[in-house]
Design a protein around this motif. Sequence first.
Motif, PDB file in Angstrom:
ATOM      1  N   LEU A  37       0.837  -1.199   0.000  1.00 36.61           N
ATOM      2  CA  LEU A  37       0.000   0.000   0.000  1.00 36.61           C
ATOM      3  C   LEU A  37       0.873   1.250   0.000  1.00 36.61           C
ATOM      4  O   LEU A  37       0.600   2.214  -0.732  1.00 36.61           O
ATOM      5  CB  LEU A  37      -0.925  -0.002   1.216  1.00 36.61           C
ATOM      6  N   GLN A  38       1.922   1.249   0.803  1.00 36.55           N
ATOM      7  CA  GLN A  38       2.844   2.385   0.847  1.00 36.55           C
ATOM      8  C   GLN A  38       3.456   2.623  -0.531  1.00 36.55           C
ATOM      9  O   GLN A  38       3.562   3.763  -0.999  1.00 36.55           O
ATOM     10  CB  GLN A  38       3.949   2.119   1.872  1.00 36.55           C
ATOM     11  N   GLU A  39       3.835   1.552  -1.181  1.00 45.43           N
ATOM     12  CA  GLU A  39       4.423   1.662  -2.520  1.00 45.43           C
ATOM     13  C   GLU A  39       3.411   2.220  -3.518  1.00 45.43           C
ATOM     14  O   GLU A  39       3.745   3.058  -4.362  1.00 45.43           O
ATOM     15  CB  GLU A  39       4.908   0.285  -2.972  1.00 45.43           C
ATOM     16  N   ALA A  40       2.149   1.767  -3.415  1.00 46.99           N
ATOM     17  CA  ALA A  40       1.109   2.258  -4.322  1.00 46.99           C
ATOM     18  C   ALA A  40       0.863   3.749  -4.119  1.00 46.99           C
ATOM     19  O   ALA A  40       0.708   4.510  -5.082  1.00 46.99           O
ATOM     20  CB  ALA A  40      -0.184   1.471  -4.108  1.00 46.99           C
ATOM     21  N   VAL A  41       0.839   4.189  -2.862  1.00 47.04           N
ATOM     22  CA  VAL A  41       0.634   5.610  -2.566  1.00 47.04           C
ATOM     23  C   VAL A  41       1.800   6.437  -3.106  1.00 47.04           C
ATOM     24  O   VAL A  41       1.607   7.512  -3.691  1.00 47.04           O
ATOM     25  CB  VAL A  41       0.460   5.820  -1.048  1.00 47.04           C
ATOM     26  N   THR A  42       3.017   5.946  -2.929  1.00 45.09           N
ATOM     27  CA  THR A  42       4.190   6.661  -3.444  1.00 45.09           C
ATOM     28  C   THR A  42       4.116   6.805  -4.956  1.00 45.09           C
ATOM     29  O   THR A  42       4.371   7.883  -5.513  1.00 45.09           O
ATOM     30  CB  THR A  42       5.480   5.921  -3.050  1.00 45.09           C
ATOM     31  N   HIS A  43       3.758   5.722  -5.633  1.00 43.26           N
ATOM     32  CA  HIS A  43       3.642   5.764  -7.097  1.00 43.26           C
ATOM     33  C   HIS A  43       2.566   6.761  -7.521  1.00 43.26           C
ATOM     34  O   HIS A  43       2.757   7.549  -8.460  1.00 43.26           O
ATOM     35  CB  HIS A  43       3.312   4.371  -7.624  1.00 43.26           C
ATOM     36  N   LEU A  44       1.441   6.752  -6.823  1.00 40.27           N
ATOM     37  CA  LEU A  44       0.351   7.675  -7.138  1.00 40.27           C
ATOM     38  C   LEU A  44       0.800   9.125  -6.959  1.00 40.27           C
ATOM     39  O   LEU A  44       0.528   9.989  -7.804  1.00 40.27           O
ATOM     40  CB  LEU A  44      -0.844   7.356  -6.237  1.00 40.27           C
ATOM     41  N   LEU A  45       1.500   9.407  -5.871  1.00 34.11           N
ATOM     42  CA  LEU A  45       1.949  10.772  -5.599  1.00 34.11           C
ATOM     43  C   LEU A  45       2.969  11.248  -6.631  1.00 34.11           C
ATOM     44  O   LEU A  45       2.954  12.415  -7.039  1.00 34.11           O
ATOM     45  CB  LEU A  45       2.535  10.857  -4.193  1.00 34.11           C
ATOM     46  N   CYS A  46       3.839  10.358  -7.070  1.00 35.08           N
ATOM     47  CA  CYS A  46       4.829  10.739  -8.085  1.00 35.08           C
ATOM     48  C   CYS A  46       4.148  11.061  -9.408  1.00 35.08           C
ATOM     49  O   CYS A  46       4.528  12.016 -10.101  1.00 35.08           O
ATOM     50  CB  CYS A  46       5.854   9.623  -8.262  1.00 35.08           C
ATOM     51  N   ARG A  47       3.143  10.277  -9.761  1.00 32.01           N
ATOM     52  CA  ARG A  47       2.390  10.583 -10.981  1.00 32.01           C
ATOM     53  C   ARG A  47       1.683  11.927 -10.852  1.00 32.01           C
ATOM     54  O   ARG A  47       1.592  12.692 -11.816  1.00 32.01           O
ATOM     55  CB  ARG A  47       1.369   9.484 -11.265  1.00 32.01           C
TER      56      ARG A  47
END
Length: 417
Positions: A144-154
């Motif tokens: 989940l942390q990784e998914a949030v990080t990816h979303l924020l970078c996009r």
Amino acid sequence: MRELFQFDCAALDFGIYRIMNYKRDAIEQFITTDLPKAIAGELEQGALAEQAQAAQALESTQVGLHTAEVRSAQSPRPIPPESLVWVDWQQAYLNMLAYKERKGLKNLVILPEAPRQIVEQVPCTVVAEESVLRPQSFADRARLQEAVTHLLCRYVDKFHQTRREQWDEQTMVYRPLDKDDSNLGFRPQGVCEAKAGYVVRVPRSEQQLVEAIQRLLQEQQRLYEQENVSLPRIYFDRHLYQPLLVEMPEIAQIVPPGLRPSEAQFLRDLRDYWNVEKDKSLIGKEVFLLRNLSRGYGIGFFEERGFYPDFILWVVDQSRQRIVFLEPHGMLHAKAYIHDEKARLHERLSALAAEIGKRSGRYDASLDAFIISATPYDELYQRYDDGTWGRTKFAQKHILFPERGQAYDYIQILLGS
């Protein structure tokens, strides 16, 4: 289940087995009646409902199973609010700062509270498994942390790009068009040519097409001024460069992309009209056309999101010029006019032209825009807005249909001739 309790082993008459034999009737009732009812109830309403639906899909048809998989694995969904407590927001903030540095976004300021505000307040969706969106273990939480990080970078990419393009629009000026303009000097990545050009990637199996392209490259006059089916293209001497390749999605990849069918039709219609009317209704005028490339090259307009019209048309009449942005595309999924940002672009171009003229010290140019609907009128009018618009009202709102006749000629309306 009976084998598990070993009721049929008479020799087992000691310890726990003696107790189970004593309670045999109660256990039998649990196995045969109570347990199946409990399982059925859970399958219908409880925690096992999803597994039951999957099993049902598996038992029904292969198509049913495929549909279930697509819905569960491919559909973008928001992160549930209750799952956000598992996100390490300080780490998310540090990850955003690191990403910003890697991208060289020196003029972007990110506040510590920004990551959580973005995820909570901006409509964001992710494609992820249920275990990621609703973590049940430390491993799920890490994903989940990784998914949030990816979303924020996009989000950082999109936010910075949109703001930069909005700033570009607000600082636009008129200047002479030259060969170094990005719409003329395009060079696809990985190509070391000194001048602009297309890249056409053709499978080795299409040997006839490869040979046809090689012959055309040796006869460049024919490449620029003739049309044939071996390498589909359009010649129109009013366009600022030649040739204009037509897309071949089945057999070749073209960079920049070739003309789509609606774009090719418009180009041919404009060429035909010009050839007939240049010494009649268009006498004393010059017409020039340029294909407007997409993000990174062409001219875009930005309010909510980027819009790059497909063509720029100049109609030069003595000391004045009218610059028209044209977008041929389908409109089956278009919104009501009041919410259609692309269709309403023309409404704000008059004010924008005045602003650009003031910044540039030039007042001899006007701006306009039209949508050319690839969706036929008979298919569109009942779907669009309140379903009552005739061709005249569409034209008043700068939406045209690629029809050419005595009563309605969209090229004539477009050129105002």
